[in-house]
Scaffold this active site. Structure first.
Site, PDB file in Angstrom:
ATOM      1  N   ARG A 195       0.820  -1.226   0.000  1.00 44.68           N
ATOM      2  CA  ARG A 195       0.000   0.000   0.000  1.00 44.68           C
ATOM      3  C   ARG A 195       0.846   1.266   0.000  1.00 44.68           C
ATOM      4  NH1 ARG A 195      -4.997   0.372   0.733  1.00 44.68           N
ATOM      5  NH2 ARG A 195      -5.237  -1.598   1.816  1.00 44.68           N
ATOM      6  N   LEU A 201      -6.202   5.048   1.601  1.00 48.39           N
ATOM      7  CA  LEU A 201      -4.888   5.707   1.580  1.00 48.39           C
ATOM      8  C   LEU A 201      -4.081   5.341   2.825  1.00 48.39           C
ATOM      9  CD1 LEU A 201      -5.688   9.337   0.355  1.00 48.39           C
ATOM     10  CD2 LEU A 201      -5.564   7.209  -0.953  1.00 48.39           C
ATOM     11  N   ASN A 232     -12.853  13.438  -0.413  1.00 48.15           N
ATOM     12  CA  ASN A 232     -13.471  12.209  -0.931  1.00 48.15           C
ATOM     13  C   ASN A 232     -14.971  12.418  -0.986  1.00 48.15           C
ATOM     14  OD1 ASN A 232     -13.658   9.463  -1.758  1.00 48.15           O
ATOM     15  ND2 ASN A 232     -14.297   8.903   0.311  1.00 48.15           N
ATOM     16  N   HIS A 251     -18.643  10.372  -0.794  1.00 45.02           N
ATOM     17  CA  HIS A 251     -19.225   9.096  -0.355  1.00 45.02           C
ATOM     18  C   HIS A 251     -20.738   9.144  -0.591  1.00 45.02           C
ATOM     19  CE1 HIS A 251     -19.513   5.380   1.857  1.00 45.02           C
ATOM     20  NE2 HIS A 251     -20.543   5.897   2.500  1.00 45.02           N
ATOM     21  N   VAL A 255     -11.452   5.306   7.630  1.00 45.91           N
ATOM     22  CA  VAL A 255     -12.223   5.066   6.395  1.00 45.91           C
ATOM     23  C   VAL A 255     -13.534   5.854   6.473  1.00 45.91           C
ATOM     24  CG1 VAL A 255     -13.403   3.320   5.006  1.00 45.91           C
ATOM     25  CG2 VAL A 255     -11.215   2.778   6.077  1.00 45.91           C
TER      26      VAL A 255
HETATM   27  C1  GRF Z   1     -19.609   7.480  -6.523  1.00 39.85           C
HETATM   28  O1  GRF Z   1     -20.850   6.941  -6.152  1.00 39.85           O
HETATM   29  C2  GRF Z   1     -18.864   7.969  -5.315  1.00 39.85           C
HETATM   30  O2  GRF Z   1     -19.701   8.452  -4.322  1.00 39.85           O
HETATM   31  C3  GRF Z   1     -18.165   6.733  -4.837  1.00 39.85           C
HETATM   32  O3  GRF Z   1     -17.792   6.043  -6.014  1.00 39.85           O
HETATM   33  C4  GRF Z   1     -18.660   6.419  -7.080  1.00 39.85           C
HETATM   34  C5  GRF Z   1     -17.785   6.949  -8.170  1.00 39.85           C
HETATM   35  O4  GRF Z   1     -18.510   7.277  -9.324  1.00 39.85           O
HETATM   36  N1  GRF Z   1     -17.040   7.079  -4.000  1.00 39.85           N
HETATM   37  P1  GRF Z   1     -17.773   8.031 -10.533  1.00 39.85           P
HETATM   38  O5  GRF Z   1     -16.557   7.166 -10.897  1.00 39.85           O
HETATM   39  O6  GRF Z   1     -17.385   9.384 -10.055  1.00 39.85           O
HETATM   40  O7  GRF Z   1     -18.775   8.056 -11.645  1.00 39.85           O
END
Ligand code: GRF
Length: 200
Positions: A64, A92, A106, A108, A143
């Site tokens: 990693r 990461l 990030n 989510h 995470v």
């Molecule tokens: C999204 O649903 C995001 O929330 C998650 O992974 C997906 C990525 O979609 N972390 P994209 O590759 O941006 O279309």
């Protein structure tokens, strides 16, 4: 002008939304480099077609931190200020997080701290919540656990499937990710504990 570094592993629709807003002058930054650990990632092809700098850095079979060191050295080479994880399917290492403290974002697809980890939309459906949504947060060494920058709420409908719910959440993801990037690159916010506060 601040430099953005995008990391992705797949479709790249969040990256594309950010790139369009950069092009439209709605985000005062430029995309310096797009990095993927998957050679066939659709998002990498999109980035190439947009004429952006791209790098494929294979992660398979690598330790990693060894992989993260390669990524960080490319980000440094391009003088990246803010890193955007956009469907980057890797956790990461502390080394990476410490290289960009408070400067890695990030997205989510749930209202954190609810439903962290994978399959967040399915988790929300299975649980039976009435509302879910999406969250842009600063990446820390856990995470899906860092301070929250932006969130949007999405209601669950009776006839929702994982696909229909994911699509409605994705629309909001595309909107709030750019908002969060703006807050960071415009240096408008500061952290007070876990809380992100507007600077006066
Ligand atoms: C999204 O649903 C995001 O929330 C998650 O992974 C997906 C990525 O979609 N972390 P994209 O590759 O941006 O279309």
């Amino acid at each position: 002008m601040k430099n953005l570094g995008i990391l992705l592993s797949g479709r790249g629709s969040n990256f594309e939304a950010i790139a369009r807003n950069v092009q439209a002058g709605k985000i005062p930054a430029q995309i310096a480099v797009v990095i993927s650990n998957k050679e066939g990632a659709a998002g990498l092809a999109t980035a190439r077609n947009m004429g952006l700098e791209t790098r494929f850095i294979p992660s398979q079979g690598k330790d990693r931190e060894a992989f993260d060191r390669e990524v960080v050295s490319v980000l440094k080479e391009f003088q990246v200020d803010v890193v955007c994880l956009a469907g980057f399917m890797r956790i990461l290492s502390p080394y990476f997080v410490r290289a960009y403290p408070g400067r890695i974002l990030n997205i989510h697809p749930a209202l954190l701290p609810a439903f962290p980890g994978t399959d967040a939309q399915k988790q929300a459906l299975d649980y039976g919540v009435r509302f879910t949504g999406c969250t842009v947060h600063i990446v820390d060494e856990g995470v899906d656990s860092g301070p929250i920058v932006c969130q949007a709420v999405v209601p669950l409908l009776d006839d929702d499937t994982q696909e229909s719910l994911s699509a409605r959440i994705l629309k909001e993801e595309h909107r709030i990710y750019s908002e969060a990037v703006c807050l960071l690159v415009e240096d408008k916010v500061r952290l007070q504990g876990r809380r992100l506060m507007r600077k006066d």
